[in-house]
Design an enzyme around this catalytic site. Structure first.
Site, short mmCIF file in Angstrom:
data_model
loop_
_atom_site.label_atom_id
_atom_site.label_comp_id
_atom_site.label_asym_id
_atom_site.label_seq_id
_atom_site.Cartn_x
_atom_site.Cartn_y
_atom_site.Cartn_z
N ASP A 34 0.82 -1.23 0.00
CA ASP A 34 0.00 0.00 0.00
C ASP A 34 0.85 1.27 0.00
O ASP A 34 0.33 2.37 0.09
CB ASP A 34 -0.95 0.01 1.21
CG ASP A 34 -0.20 -0.03 2.53
OD1 ASP A 34 1.05 -0.03 2.51
OD2 ASP A 34 -0.86 -0.07 3.59
N LYS A 185 18.39 40.12 -6.48
CA LYS A 185 17.40 39.33 -7.22
C LYS A 185 16.00 39.68 -6.75
O LYS A 185 15.78 39.90 -5.57
CB LYS A 185 17.69 37.84 -6.94
CG LYS A 185 16.70 36.87 -7.51
CD LYS A 185 17.12 35.44 -7.21
CE LYS A 185 16.60 34.93 -5.87
NZ LYS A 185 16.95 33.55 -5.57
N GLY A 217 16.60 26.19 -11.06
CA GLY A 217 17.76 26.69 -11.81
C GLY A 217 17.56 28.10 -12.33
O GLY A 217 18.48 28.70 -12.90
N THR A 219 17.39 31.01 -10.86
CA THR A 219 18.32 32.01 -10.29
C THR A 219 19.68 31.93 -10.97
O THR A 219 20.24 32.95 -11.37
CB THR A 219 18.47 31.75 -8.77
OG1 THR A 219 17.18 31.84 -8.17
CG2 THR A 219 19.42 32.72 -8.12
C1 R5P Z 1 16.59 31.27 -2.31
O1 R5P Z 1 16.65 32.26 -1.61
C2 R5P Z 1 17.69 30.26 -2.42
O2 R5P Z 1 18.85 30.71 -1.81
C3 R5P Z 1 17.97 29.92 -3.87
O3 R5P Z 1 18.44 31.08 -4.53
C4 R5P Z 1 16.72 29.44 -4.55
O4 R5P Z 1 16.12 28.42 -3.80
C5 R5P Z 1 17.05 28.94 -5.94
O5 R5P Z 1 15.85 28.56 -6.55
P1 R5P Z 1 15.78 28.38 -8.12
O6 R5P Z 1 16.87 27.46 -8.54
O7 R5P Z 1 14.41 27.80 -8.33
O8 R5P Z 1 15.90 29.74 -8.75
#
Ligand code: R5P
Length: 286
Positions: A34, A185, A217, A219
């Protein structure tokens, strides 16, 4: 000390015992028809100090962790240390909107019972450690990333994609002995980020973007594009926790020369190990 890995952390546990002489006991972890989890420790742990290594991501690993803790406590052990290499749910560390949980607090409350010592690695925000009632410590894997980069690349500058990653970029740059800087950012949504441009001397430089987590990815992708537009020679990316959701690794490989992550989450990019960061604390604890 006996090291008992959950299914999220076998590679890291193997690297830890190979380098320290601690003893590995691999539990049996399977699923009932299950879908429920079954756990069994195949050795006697009486009178031993025990360390469980397991992430709280994805969700099923939390159940494994709870069952492992209970199974280990069935023996007459000396004490229990739980190492959580990647602490999932740490990014929801406050109530952003009415009606939401403080997710990191909820997970901490669930897993800390009957544990003598907890170790986390690059938890998203160290402030979360205040929710632990037991002895708990967060350590950084960034020195391991810095040492790896120092040995394998000729890095000119380390870049933080946002303010939050600046302390990490500083540790990596100081370990390498190079300069560091950062961008700002703006997060538009879970999938979309916008980078603020900034005057930086990047031309013909080998740059490494450093962050605690790579998830979608987005960021790293936006930061890498900015650095390439600014004339960087090469762009690499490094992180402690490589989640790489939605084929992030493949997307990033189109722009980054290489992507390195640690073995807190085990993927094809886990070239760097945090075993030494764990050993340094655990072996000097008493
Ligand atoms: C956020 O503040 C973390 O430090 C990373 O920058 C974030 O989790 C990266 O996320 P992603 O790869 O989705 O842009």
């Amino acid at each position: 000390m006996i090291v008992v890995p959950g299914t999220s952390s076998k590679l890291l546990a193997e690297r830890l015992v190979e380098n320290t002489g601690l003893r590995l006991v691999v539990p049996e972890i399977v699923r009932f028809p299950d879908g429920e989890c079954y756990v069994r420790i195949p050795d006697n742990l009486d009178d031993e100090e025990v360390m469980i290594i397991q992430n709280t991501y994805p969700d099923e690993k939390i159940i494994e962790l709870l069952l492992l803790q209970d199974a280990v406590r069935e023996f007459n052990i000396e004490n229990l240390t739980v190492v959580i290499p990647y602490f999932g749910y740490a990014r929801q560390d406050k109530k952003f909107n009415v009606g939401e949980p403080v997710s990191v607090r909820a997970i901490i409350k669930g897993i800390q019972r009957n544990v003598d010592y907890i170790l986390t690695i690059d938890i998203h925000d160290e402030d979360a450690m205040k929710w632990f009632d037991t002895h708990a410590m967060n350590i950084s894997g960034m020195t391991s990333i810095g040492n790896f980069l120092k040995e394998n690349l000729d890095v000119d500058i380390v870049i933080a994609p946002d303010d939050g990653a600046l302390p990490e970029a500083r540790i990596v740059a100081n370990t390498i002995g190079c300069e560091y800087d950062g961008f700002e950012k703006k997060r538009i949504s879970a999938m979309e980020v916008q980078m603020e441009t900034k005057e930086l001397d990047i031309k013909n430089k080998t740059t490494v973007i450093v962050d605690d987590i790579i998830s979608t990815g987005g960021t790293i992708l936006e930061t890498a594009k900015l650095l390439m537009d600014m004339g960087a020679k090469d762009v690499y990316a490094a992180c402690t926790h490589g989640l790489f959701v939605n084929n992030a690794l493949d997307k990033l490989k189109k722009i980054c020369k290489n992507i390195f992550s640690t073995d807190t989450i085990e993927t094809s990019a886990s070239t760097i190990s945090v075993w030494k960061n764990i050993a340094d604390v655990i072996l000097n604890k008493n």
